[in-house]
Design an enzyme around this catalytic site. Structure first.
Site, PDB file in Angstrom:
ATOM      1  N   GLU A  13       7.750   1.246  16.313  1.00 46.00           N
ATOM      2  CA  GLU A  13       9.055   1.646  15.435  1.00 46.00           C
ATOM      3  C   GLU A  13       8.698   3.296  15.688  1.00 46.00           C
ATOM      4  O   GLU A  13       7.777   3.770  16.465  1.00 46.00           O
ATOM      5  CB  GLU A  13       8.473   1.427  14.083  1.00 46.00           C
ATOM      6  N   CYS A  72      -3.085   1.450   6.388  1.00 42.74           N
ATOM      7  CA  CYS A  72      -3.382   0.834   7.397  1.00 42.74           C
ATOM      8  C   CYS A  72      -4.266   1.834   8.489  1.00 42.74           C
ATOM      9  O   CYS A  72      -4.909   1.515   9.612  1.00 42.74           O
ATOM     10  CB  CYS A  72      -2.316   0.251   8.404  1.00 42.74           C
ATOM     11  N   ASN A  98       0.896  -1.149   0.179  1.00 42.34           N
ATOM     12  CA  ASN A  98       0.031  -0.133  -0.011  1.00 42.34           C
ATOM     13  C   ASN A  98       0.775   1.363  -0.051  1.00 42.34           C
ATOM     14  O   ASN A  98       0.485   2.372  -0.556  1.00 42.34           O
ATOM     15  CB  ASN A  98      -1.075   0.047   1.185  1.00 42.34           C
ATOM     16  N   GLU A 118       3.772  -4.627  12.516  1.00 39.67           N
ATOM     17  CA  GLU A 118       2.920  -3.655  11.981  1.00 39.67           C
ATOM     18  C   GLU A 118       1.708  -4.345  11.444  1.00 39.67           C
ATOM     19  O   GLU A 118       2.125  -4.377  10.103  1.00 39.67           O
ATOM     20  CB  GLU A 118       3.600  -2.243  11.312  1.00 39.67           C
TER      21      GLU A 118
HETATM   22  P1  NAD Z   1       0.139  -9.232   3.513  1.00 38.53           P
HETATM   23  O1  NAD Z   1       0.203  -9.713   4.693  1.00 38.53           O
HETATM   24  O2  NAD Z   1      -0.871 -10.297   2.492  1.00 38.53           O
HETATM   25  O3  NAD Z   1       1.429  -9.434   2.609  1.00 38.53           O
HETATM   26  C1  NAD Z   1       2.544  -8.637   3.370  1.00 38.53           C
HETATM   27  C2  NAD Z   1       4.130  -9.219   2.646  1.00 38.53           C
HETATM   28  O4  NAD Z   1       3.960 -10.336   3.415  1.00 38.53           O
HETATM   29  C3  NAD Z   1       4.243  -9.288   1.419  1.00 38.53           C
HETATM   30  O5  NAD Z   1       5.533  -9.014   0.900  1.00 38.53           O
HETATM   31  C4  NAD Z   1       3.974 -10.876   1.310  1.00 38.53           C
HETATM   32  O6  NAD Z   1       4.317 -11.462   0.181  1.00 38.53           O
HETATM   33  C5  NAD Z   1       4.480 -11.276   2.761  1.00 38.53           C
HETATM   34  N1  NAD Z   1       3.957 -12.571   3.159  1.00 38.53           N
HETATM   35  C6  NAD Z   1       2.671 -13.035   2.920  1.00 38.53           C
HETATM   36  N2  NAD Z   1       2.420 -14.240   3.541  1.00 38.53           N
HETATM   37  C7  NAD Z   1       3.683 -14.648   4.106  1.00 38.53           C
HETATM   38  C8  NAD Z   1       4.367 -15.419   4.896  1.00 38.53           C
HETATM   39  N3  NAD Z   1       3.738 -16.596   5.165  1.00 38.53           N
HETATM   40  N4  NAD Z   1       5.744 -15.507   5.281  1.00 38.53           N
HETATM   41  C9  NAD Z   1       6.280 -14.581   4.860  1.00 38.53           C
HETATM   42  N5  NAD Z   1       5.971 -13.461   4.100  1.00 38.53           N
HETATM   43  C10 NAD Z   1       4.879 -13.432   3.878  1.00 38.53           C
HETATM   44  O7  NAD Z   1      -0.448  -7.747   3.389  1.00 38.53           O
HETATM   45  P2  NAD Z   1      -0.639  -6.964   2.287  1.00 38.53           P
HETATM   46  O8  NAD Z   1      -2.017  -7.342   1.556  1.00 38.53           O
HETATM   47  O9  NAD Z   1       0.385  -6.756   1.307  1.00 38.53           O
HETATM   48  O10 NAD Z   1      -1.095  -5.517   2.962  1.00 38.53           O
HETATM   49  C11 NAD Z   1      -2.037  -4.758   3.515  1.00 38.53           C
HETATM   50  C12 NAD Z   1      -2.078  -5.258   4.970  1.00 38.53           C
HETATM   51  O11 NAD Z   1      -1.039  -4.474   5.429  1.00 38.53           O
HETATM   52  C13 NAD Z   1      -3.505  -4.449   5.718  1.00 38.53           C
HETATM   53  O12 NAD Z   1      -3.934  -5.535   6.572  1.00 38.53           O
HETATM   54  C14 NAD Z   1      -2.829  -3.329   6.377  1.00 38.53           C
HETATM   55  O13 NAD Z   1      -3.468  -3.062   7.285  1.00 38.53           O
HETATM   56  C15 NAD Z   1      -1.326  -3.862   6.644  1.00 38.53           C
HETATM   57  N6  NAD Z   1      -0.654  -2.685   7.031  1.00 38.53           N
HETATM   58  C16 NAD Z   1      -0.238  -2.437   8.109  1.00 38.53           C
HETATM   59  C17 NAD Z   1       0.500  -1.293   8.417  1.00 38.53           C
HETATM   60  C18 NAD Z   1       0.889  -0.693   9.799  1.00 38.53           C
HETATM   61  O14 NAD Z   1       1.876   0.022   9.954  1.00 38.53           O
HETATM   62  N7  NAD Z   1       0.471  -1.289  10.673  1.00 38.53           N
HETATM   63  C19 NAD Z   1       1.003  -0.581   7.302  1.00 38.53           C
HETATM   64  C20 NAD Z   1       0.418  -0.696   6.045  1.00 38.53           C
HETATM   65  C21 NAD Z   1      -0.259  -1.964   5.903  1.00 38.53           C
END
Ligand code: NAD
Length: 491
Positions: A472, A293, A160, A259
């Site tokens: 962080e 997020c 995102n 996060e």
């Molecule tokens: P996601 O969890 O699907 O993927 C994030 C990353 O994790 C990607 O690089 C993906 O390839 C990797 N990944 C997925 N499964 C994995 C596994 N089993 N082992 C290792 N790596 C793995 O998230 P997304 O769809 O890319 O992002 C959206 C989500 O991120 C939303 O829930 C949003 O709220 C959250 N987010 C949180 C913050 C924060 O600071 N709290 C910031 C931005 C986004």
């Protein structure tokens, strides 16, 4: 402002200062029109291993011997180089995410440079604790702490805010003297790869910053978290993914920082500055097509103002300019992918099944041009759902909110806190005494009063409950990315 897309044909892994091709490739798709903009080289287990070994070698080499002042200087050079190649970063980020170029230019790319500057400055000035010790049996000693790098840090990031969130972790990790292997989202591989070129230009030694591309489970992401020579994992993404990573990492007892997702509330009191609040809440709901997020998906409005506020937010939603990310006037780009749009649309359908009143949107816009092949969706507002409805409980991650009325301050606080997440909240009131009081009641890592997404990079950032583990920002990042060793000298 960029004039057009400059497609990248091939995006490779970056290991020990070399671009490395894997045996398999996957497509990088432009969400604005569904076109393939690049083929991305997929890192298998052996490529991930090469990256980890390159990072370990860098720690034993010049990087490991570099003093704090020199490290900080190079991080400033990375920031300089990002600014020099500002348009390249904007173009790459816009093509990957579909976010308006105006947003990438105002938010994502400047923040990437700011992340490097903030941690370069902080690491030079930060002190460490020391104690003059006197024991009950009459001995004395000087205790002091020294900061050491953790070693090789695995950084896994979402799509995102790809560059912003990646650099939010890379900058403090490097400031503390670590070497990193980053795994950007498979949806947005471009800017992490551009950053490789920039780190090399800025004199970061080979092997300190490595990039592997691929997916999560049974792919590069999981290989990274399973790797025995990885010293820590820091992750931003979905809560469920965090849980899966935690399970994998548990076997080798590594530090983790998470996060995760959010289902954030905005509380609007009748004494708010109406126009400011409508603008602020609209930004909190719709920025980045709701894919932040910190976005507010639950809006609670004091009953006296409820009809007027709903009408004003509806007006905002219906007048947001949806269109090509390259058009300077565009305020709302597409969602990241066809799959994500299907997920958000499934919540739009669910909201109707759960009895919602559709105030605005609820479907897919039509353009009559190539944008119809993109993953656009209408900004959407619901009212009338029960607080127990899934659409009120679960993170949707799209340009959507539910607005509910409240009568008393305690009721608003109780509804806002009735969630398993705990990332962010915003309070809108001209009564600052109430603003402070309610903010302190919020179960959220960050609560804004009369603003949203206003960040000081020195402050703690993170979530409670399903929203994450750890903080962080400023010292909190430095403490995660270092080992603090205590030295006790008998005097
Ligand atoms: P996601 O969890 O699907 O993927 C994030 C990353 O994790 C990607 O690089 C993906 O390839 C990797 N990944 C997925 N499964 C994995 C596994 N089993 N082992 C290792 N790596 C793995 O998230 P997304 O769809 O890319 O992002 C959206 C989500 O991120 C939303 O829930 C949003 O709220 C959250 N987010 C949180 C913050 C924060 O600071 N709290 C910031 C931005 C986004």
């Amino acid at each position: 402002m960029p004039q057009g897309f400059h497609p990248v044909k091939s995006i490779l892994n970056y290991i020990g200062g070399e671009f490395v091709r894997g045996n398999l490739e996957f497509a990088d798709v432009n969400p604005a029109d569904g076109s393939v903009i690049a083929q991305v080289s997929h890192a298998d287990e052996s490529i991930v291993d090469q990256a980890v070994q390159a990072a370990r070698k860098a720690l034993r080499g010049a990087w490991g011997r570099l003093g704090v002042r020199d490290r900080a200087q190079r991080l400033h050079k990375v920031a300089d180089a990002i600014e020099t190649r500002f348009d390249d970063f904007v173009q790459a980020e816009v093509a990957d995410t579909g976010k308006p170029a105006a947003v990438a230019s105002r938010l994502d790319v400047p923040r990437a440079a700011a992340n490097f500057r903030a941690f370069a400055d902080l690491i030079k000035t930060v002190g460490l604790e020391s104690f003059y010790t006197e024991t009950p049996d009459g001995k004395s000693a000087l205790n002091y702490a020294v900061r050491k790098p953790l070693g090789v840090v695995g950084i896994i990031t979402p799509w995102n805010l790809p560059l912003l969130l990646l650099t939010w972790k890379v900058a403090p990790a490097l400031a503390c003297g670590n070497a990193v292997v980053v795994k950007p989202s498979e949806e947005t591989p471009a800017t992490a790869t551009l950053l490789a070129e920039v780190t090399a230009e800025a004199g970061i030694p080979h092997g300190v910053y490595n990039v592997v591309h691929g997916f999560g489970p049974n792919s590069a992401g999981e290989c990274l978290t399973r790797h025995p020579d990885m010293n820590a994992i820091t992750f931003t993404g979905e809560s469920q993914t965090g849980a899966a990573i935690m399970k994998t990492v548990a076997a080798s007892v590594k530090p983790v920082s998470f996060e995760l997702g959010g289902k954030n509330a905005a509380i609007v009191f009748a004494d708010c500055d109406f126009e400011d609040t409508v603008n602020g809440v609209a930004e909190a709901v719709f920025l980045n097509t709701g894919q932040v997020c910190l976005c507010a998906e639950r809006v609670y409005v004091e009953r006296a103002m409820f009809p007027r506020f709903v009408e004003a937010l509806k007006h905002k939603a219906e007048h947001l300019r949806i269109g090509s990310p390259l058009d300077c006037a565009t305020e709302l780009g597409p969602l990241i992918s066809a799959a994500h749009r299907e997920k958000v649309l499934s919540y739009y359908r669910l909201a109707s099944e759960e009895g919602a009143t559709v105030v605005a949107g609820g479907g897919v816009p039509e353009f009559g041009n190539t944008l119809d092949k993109g993953f656009y969706i209408q900004p959407t507002i619901y009212t009338g759902l029960a607080e127990s409805a899934r659409c009120v409980k679960e993170e949707i991650f799209g340009p959507v909110c539910h607005i509910a009325p409240f009568d008393a301050e305690e009721e608003a606080v109780a509804m806002a806190n009735d969630t398993r997440y705990g990332l962010a909240a915003s309070i809108w009131t001209t009564n600052l005494k109430r603003g402070h009081r309610v903010a302190q009641e919020m179960n959220a890592g960050i609560t804004w009063v009369n603003c949203w997404f206003l960040r000081d990079l020195r402050t703690p950032f993170g979530g409670m409950g399903l929203s994450g583990i750890g903080r962080e920002g400023g010292m909190h990042s430095l403490n995660f990315y270092s080992e603090l060793n205590n030295i006790c000298v008998r005097l």
